[in-house]
Design a protein around this motif. Structure first.
Motif, PDB file in Angstrom:
ATOM      1  N   MET A  20       6.337  25.533  35.336  1.00 17.85           N
ATOM      2  CA  MET A  20       5.459  25.219  34.233  1.00 17.85           C
ATOM      3  C   MET A  20       5.174  23.726  34.166  1.00 17.85           C
ATOM      4  O   MET A  20       6.099  22.917  34.222  1.00 17.85           O
ATOM      5  N   GLN A  31      17.145  11.542  33.128  1.00 23.19           N
ATOM      6  CA  GLN A  31      17.832  11.955  34.356  1.00 23.19           C
ATOM      7  C   GLN A  31      18.771  10.836  34.830  1.00 23.19           C
ATOM      8  O   GLN A  31      18.735   9.735  34.310  1.00 23.19           O
ATOM      9  N   ASN A  60      13.409  16.661  33.828  1.00 22.76           N
ATOM     10  CA  ASN A  60      14.083  17.854  34.357  1.00 22.76           C
ATOM     11  C   ASN A  60      13.764  19.022  33.419  1.00 22.76           C
ATOM     12  O   ASN A  60      14.517  19.321  32.490  1.00 22.76           O
ATOM     13  N   PRO A  66       5.330  20.237  37.633  1.00 28.39           N
ATOM     14  CA  PRO A  66       5.943  21.397  38.263  1.00 28.39           C
ATOM     15  C   PRO A  66       4.905  22.460  38.590  1.00 28.39           C
ATOM     16  O   PRO A  66       3.896  22.574  37.882  1.00 28.39           O
ATOM     17  N   GLN A  76       9.062  18.640  42.676  1.00 29.11           N
ATOM     18  CA  GLN A  76       8.381  19.627  41.842  1.00 29.11           C
ATOM     19  C   GLN A  76       6.982  20.021  42.313  1.00 29.11           C
ATOM     20  O   GLN A  76       6.200  20.553  41.535  1.00 29.11           O
ATOM     21  N   PRO A 120      12.211  22.531  41.997  1.00 29.92           N
ATOM     22  CA  PRO A 120      11.882  22.277  40.594  1.00 29.92           C
ATOM     23  C   PRO A 120      11.856  20.781  40.292  1.00 29.92           C
ATOM     24  O   PRO A 120      12.294  19.961  41.098  1.00 29.92           O
ATOM     25  N   ALA A 121      11.377  20.411  39.118  1.00 29.49           N
ATOM     26  CA  ALA A 121      11.455  19.034  38.645  1.00 29.49           C
ATOM     27  C   ALA A 121      12.919  18.646  38.465  1.00 29.49           C
ATOM     28  O   ALA A 121      13.749  19.478  38.101  1.00 29.49           O
ATOM     29  N   GLY A 122      13.216  17.367  38.724  1.00 29.76           N
ATOM     30  CA  GLY A 122      14.569  16.882  38.491  1.00 29.76           C
ATOM     31  C   GLY A 122      15.330  16.566  39.767  1.00 29.76           C
ATOM     32  O   GLY A 122      16.479  16.151  39.711  1.00 29.76           O
ATOM     33  N   LEU A 174      18.070  25.274  44.209  1.00 29.41           N
ATOM     34  CA  LEU A 174      16.737  25.875  44.322  1.00 29.41           C
ATOM     35  C   LEU A 174      15.946  25.266  45.481  1.00 29.41           C
ATOM     36  O   LEU A 174      15.248  25.977  46.195  1.00 29.41           O
TER      37      LEU A 174
END
Lengths: 369, 369
Positions: A39, A73, A245, B11, B197, B202-204, B251
């Motif tokens: 998302m 982060q 994140n 993302p 992302q 994923p983001a982060g 992930l």
């Protein structure tokens, strides 16, 4: 297999209902046709998620409007630099060195100014929180940018049970391993921060709560402060100067909701107290196990103990593992054993550990007879 | 609801099989009795996860042993500071300013030394990759610590199709939005990095791949470099100087495996080329839609376009949304429309978008007649 009893110091046990909800929603969040993982952080759906996380945290901790809440982060470690870069305006701050992470924060502070050690318990291998009289006296002089503490020392199993009275000097606290274990009086702090991976959620999110006036003029060291660490920028951008994140914050929000739904932080503190009491009582009643922290400084979150020797510690770790108990090896700096009993560790798990300790001790007793 | 066609710039869409696997494992990873989210980053189970992620990435990109692979936090943005702090030894570096993120990186570089703009396309609103002749000439002088590029410009939909030849000057590249969209010749770079992302997870998580000799002596600005950003320290600690984004890296590892199992990066590049060709052809064949990037600089990852005016752009976004197409609003700096067609966006989704574009155009044609 069945769920293990997870006493890991962090990343650590999460509430089962949070995991189940996250699992249910992982492929399709709330009928959006996509995972939270996919998302856009700028989407309406995600904005609702991060806003709800912040609002829930504000209710839980009764955070005054004059404080900003950030989800960043890089862990507490990155804030060890971020704090002096933002706040060391007169290039002079005081540190209480009560453990490894406090020491690392102090060392980082030394890069950016005169970081004084106001008190230390290193001489006794960080087995206690140092006396705070000298800290308070030094703070009263009024020439420090802040006084820094690590409120709970994960590795050594100690915790501040009273905060230093720093009068007008901002108190900065790394609360990583005691955050959300009970109520906090936010107004005692200038800034507090926590790696989420103990009580607040997964690894990869750092919660920063900061009094707005301390960051309103931008970083003390704007000339060298990475923009990511500029707390004013991050506050202005709602923690979205860049992509946060997203999934980690979503999980934190679920953990915050879980705490609220299980009657909030006063009730949580009572449960944590009962868990800690049972474990410390078991240690104190034992002839084999002994606590390593000074009793007056004992942590409610991380219970450090040991047996008679390293070999027996190892034997106990193996014995416990066979009974579904994980994560009780002490940190390499402290040795021995450690049980982290964060919010999501149940009294049932603590009971399993204490029963295992008694059985192990009895089995050794009968063997040596 | 049904899965939407997700064209978000990040993302962004993830492979469905990766989401399903993560969902299956979320409560209990591989019989460990706990979620990956709850797992100590020092545990054997987690070590296997991060080591497999790195090993898979090394196979995919054929990364030489002389390069280190790091999984960090803070996004590409934090590395905008980390790169000069680590590498600006003579305090002089060159930047190609081809978009917003390149410009932010350049500004961050200016904090730590003399950051020269070697070429810029800002005068034409970043609609193209600048000519690289001057860049190569300047690099040949040999007095720059590095030449910095942003290889794919997410906002403006442009991409370097050839890299500047910088002879012995290390080339540093932000590859966030083209990473893993096809093979890369790692040895052309001194350091490349990517926010995960887009194509990687994923983001982060930020993936950093760096030639070991560039960081072997520690940061250029060790006096002021936050230890978290010290690439030598992070390399020595295997990205675990502190707790990494454990679930994010897990992930990423799954995404890397998925790329490998779907025949690797050459096949991925072919699919991405086919998706981009279909979309650009639809734009070029249309009387309503027009591309915004110079055709020679068009990105294979982010396709930027627009209609005749902002109102019609909005109408198309709403029209597409009704047909299950999300994430096609252009970035606020560029306006118009953008479709990000990263690895996990299927040809089926691109077909749905192009069909929608044709239908929308036809519906307008008939309306105005």
């Amino acid at each position: 297999m069945a769920r293990v009893h997870n006493f890991s110091a962090g990343p650590a046990a999460l509430p089962q209902c949070v995991l189940r909800e996250a699992q249910d929603e992982l492929f399709d969040y709330a009928g959006t046709g996509m995972s939270v993982l996919e998302m856009s952080h700028r989407s309406e759906a995600y904005r609702a998620i991060i806003e709800d996380a912040e609002a829930t945290l504000r209710r839980l901790l009764d955070i005054p409007p004059s404080y900003r809440v950030l989800f960043l982060q890089g862990g507490a470690t990155l804030q060890f630099a971020g704090i002096p870069l933002n706040l060391m305006r007169r290039r002079r701050a005081g540190y209480v060195v009560s453990g490894n992470f406090a020491k690392l924060a102090w060392r980082e502070g030394c890069k950016y100014g005169d970081a004084e050690v106001l008190a230390s318990s290193e001489a006794s291998n960080f087995d206690r929180i140092p006396e705070l009289g000298a800290v308070e006296n030094r703070a009263a002089s009024g020439d420090l940018d802040y006084v820094y503490i690590c409120q709970n020392n994960t590795i050594f199993g100690t915790q501040f049970h009273t905060l230093p009275d720093c009068t007008d000097t901002p108190l900065i606290a790394d609360v990583s391993s005691c955050f959300l274990s009970g109520p906090l009086d936010i107004e005692r702090y200038g800034l507090l921060f926590a790696g989420a991976q103990k009580n607040a959620g997964p690894a990869g999110v750092t919660v920063v709560i900061v009094r707005e006036d301390l960051i309103a003029n931008g970083p003390a060291r704007a000339d060298i402060c990475p923009t990511y660490l500029d707390l004013r920028v991050q506050a202005e951008k709602g923690s979205m100067y860049n992509t946060p994140n997203t999934f980690g914050i979503y999980l934190c929000g679920k953990v915050f909701r879980w705490i609220e739904q299980t009657d909030g932080l006063v009730a949580m503190a009572q449960r944590n107290r009962a868990k800690a009491d049972l474990l410390y009582r078991t240690i104190d009643d034992s002839d084999l196990f002994q606590g390593t922290a000074d009793p007056k400084s004992r942590s409610m979150s991380n219970v450090t103990f040991r047996t008679c020797d390293a070999e027996t510690d190892e034997a106990f770790i193996a014995y416990a593992r066979e009974r579904g108990i994980e994560g009780i090896k002490g940190h390499r700096m402290a040795g021995g054993l450690r049980a982290s009993i964060y919010n999501a560790v149940t009294m049932d798990s603590v009971g399993a550990l204490t029963a295992c300790m008694r059985e192990f001790e009895a089995s050794r007793g009968s063997r040596s007879m």
